[in-house]
Design a protein around this motif. Structure first.
Motif, PDB file in Angstrom:
ATOM      1  N   LEU A 102       0.846  -1.396   0.210  1.00 17.10           N
ATOM      2  CA  LEU A 102      -0.380   0.313  -0.012  1.00 17.10           C
ATOM      3  C   LEU A 102       1.113   1.103  -0.094  1.00 17.10           C
ATOM      4  O   LEU A 102       1.948   1.746   0.672  1.00 17.10           O
ATOM      5  N   VAL A 103       1.044   2.067  -1.113  1.00 16.51           N
ATOM      6  CA  VAL A 103       1.625   2.966  -1.517  1.00 16.51           C
ATOM      7  C   VAL A 103       0.103   4.921  -0.918  1.00 16.51           C
ATOM      8  O   VAL A 103      -0.394   4.317  -1.446  1.00 16.51           O
ATOM      9  N   PHE A 104       0.847   5.301   0.467  1.00 15.56           N
ATOM     10  CA  PHE A 104      -0.148   6.272   0.104  1.00 15.56           C
ATOM     11  C   PHE A 104      -0.082   7.902  -0.912  1.00 15.56           C
ATOM     12  O   PHE A 104       1.226   7.998  -1.226  1.00 15.56           O
TER      13      PHE A 104
ATOM     14  N   ASP B  38       7.187  11.887   7.854  1.00 12.93           N
ATOM     15  CA  ASP B  38       7.342  12.437   8.442  1.00 12.93           C
ATOM     16  C   ASP B  38       7.262  14.179   8.732  1.00 12.93           C
ATOM     17  O   ASP B  38       5.394  14.139   8.374  1.00 12.93           O
ATOM     18  N   SER B  39       7.567  15.000   8.867  1.00 16.13           N
ATOM     19  CA  SER B  39       7.298  16.528   9.111  1.00 16.13           C
ATOM     20  C   SER B  39       5.993  16.791   8.751  1.00 16.13           C
ATOM     21  O   SER B  39       5.024  17.427   8.662  1.00 16.13           O
ATOM     22  N   LYS B  44       5.492   6.939   4.409  1.00 20.70           N
ATOM     23  CA  LYS B  44       5.619   6.297   3.141  1.00 20.70           C
ATOM     24  C   LYS B  44       6.132   5.191   3.999  1.00 20.70           C
ATOM     25  O   LYS B  44       6.483   4.696   4.980  1.00 20.70           O
ATOM     26  N   ILE B  45       5.684   3.789   2.755  1.00 19.97           N
ATOM     27  CA  ILE B  45       6.330   1.924   2.911  1.00 19.97           C
ATOM     28  C   ILE B  45       7.598   2.014   3.386  1.00 19.97           C
ATOM     29  O   ILE B  45       8.225   2.399   3.122  1.00 19.97           O
ATOM     30  N   MET B  46       8.140   1.251   4.365  1.00 16.00           N
ATOM     31  CA  MET B  46       9.298   1.124   4.787  1.00 16.00           C
ATOM     32  C   MET B  46       9.561  -0.259   4.581  1.00 16.00           C
ATOM     33  O   MET B  46      10.764  -0.744   3.159  1.00 16.00           O
ATOM     34  N   GLU B  58      11.951  -1.099   1.015  1.00 18.32           N
ATOM     35  CA  GLU B  58      11.843  -0.021   0.510  1.00 18.32           C
ATOM     36  C   GLU B  58      13.110   0.772   0.437  1.00 18.32           C
ATOM     37  O   GLU B  58      12.861   2.284   1.239  1.00 18.32           O
ATOM     38  N   THR B  59      14.679   0.292   0.059  1.00 14.54           N
ATOM     39  CA  THR B  59      15.796   1.197   0.096  1.00 14.54           C
ATOM     40  C   THR B  59      15.704   2.122   1.393  1.00 14.54           C
ATOM     41  O   THR B  59      16.158   3.147   1.437  1.00 14.54           O
TER      42      THR B  59
END
Lengths: 114, 113
Positions: A102-104, B38-39, B44-46, B58-59
């Motif tokens: 899932l990418v937001f 983030d701020s 973001k997927i990790m 994810e890099t």
């Protein structure tokens, strides 16, 4: 790489009006798309999922459309209320297939004024 | 009866330290994730694990090491913390196979000073 953009960072509307939020994506065409709500200091909460073969999905005052030709989803909140104020996120499932990635999107902060 | 729970909720630490965040889900899901917000509030997927196996990386810098002792737990260990690691980290879980909603924890706000 896949880009997911939501129309604006913030949207201000008056109570009772319909809020319309946009989610645009590029490149890869997802099999389905999801919408989430996030309140300050909390994790995102799932609202609706729409599949690529569905044009429209409804849940109470919420309606989502999915146009795979335009690569766009619209999220509507009818008869909006101050309690609807939150950040709304769209999310796409990207490869690897069989495992959900899932990418937001960037999110839209909605403020409904009384 | 929290579905996805993370600990701690807040974490303040000095640069260079090593810290861990724990996550547990009681939903019986096979898939678990770590996300970083983030701020600017971008989520973001990790990492993603399916039944204890790493599926997505994810890099992310290798200072971040996820560990899944069983399919109900996914912990995140961070070595040599940097200022830029300050963010809110969310754990999430979902049924395997895609096409399904994700359930998120309440987040861990990490502040590196």
């Amino acid at each position: 790489s896949q880009k997911i953009e939501q129309n604006s960072e913030a949207l201000n509307i008056q109570e009772g009006k319909t809020a319309t939020l946009t989610c645009n994506y590029t490149n890869y065409s997802p099999a389905y798309l999801q919408w989430y709500r996030q309140d300050p200091g909390r994790g995102p909460v799932f609202l609706l999922l729409i599949r690529e073969n569905e044009k429209e999905k409804r849940k109470e005052r919420l309606k989502v459309t999915f146009d795979t030709t335009l690569k766009q989803s619209l999220f509507h909140i009818t008869a909006s209320q101050p309690a609807d104020s939150a950040t709304y996120l769209c999310a796409l499932d990207l490869p690897p297939t069989g495992f959900q990635k899932l990418v937001f999107g960037t999110g839209t902060r909605l403020l409904v004024s009384p | 009866d929290t579905a996805v729970s993370q600990t701690p909720k807040y974490l303040v630490t000095q640069m260079g330290n090593d810290k861990s965040i724990k996550c547990e889900q009681n939903l019986g899901h096979d898939t678990m994730y770590w996300y970083k917000q983030d701020s600017k509030k971008f989520l973001k997927i990790m990492f993603s694990y399916n039944n204890k196996e790493l599926i997505i990386n994810e890099t992310v810098p290798n200072r971040f090491s996820p560990k899944s002792p069983d399919k109900a737990h996914l912990n995140l260990h961070i070595n040599s913390l940097e200022l830029g690691d300050s963010a809110v980290y969310f754990c999430a879980s979902a049924r395997a196979g895609g096409n399904t909603e994700a359930f998120f924890g309440q987040g861990t706000r990490l502040t590196v000073v």
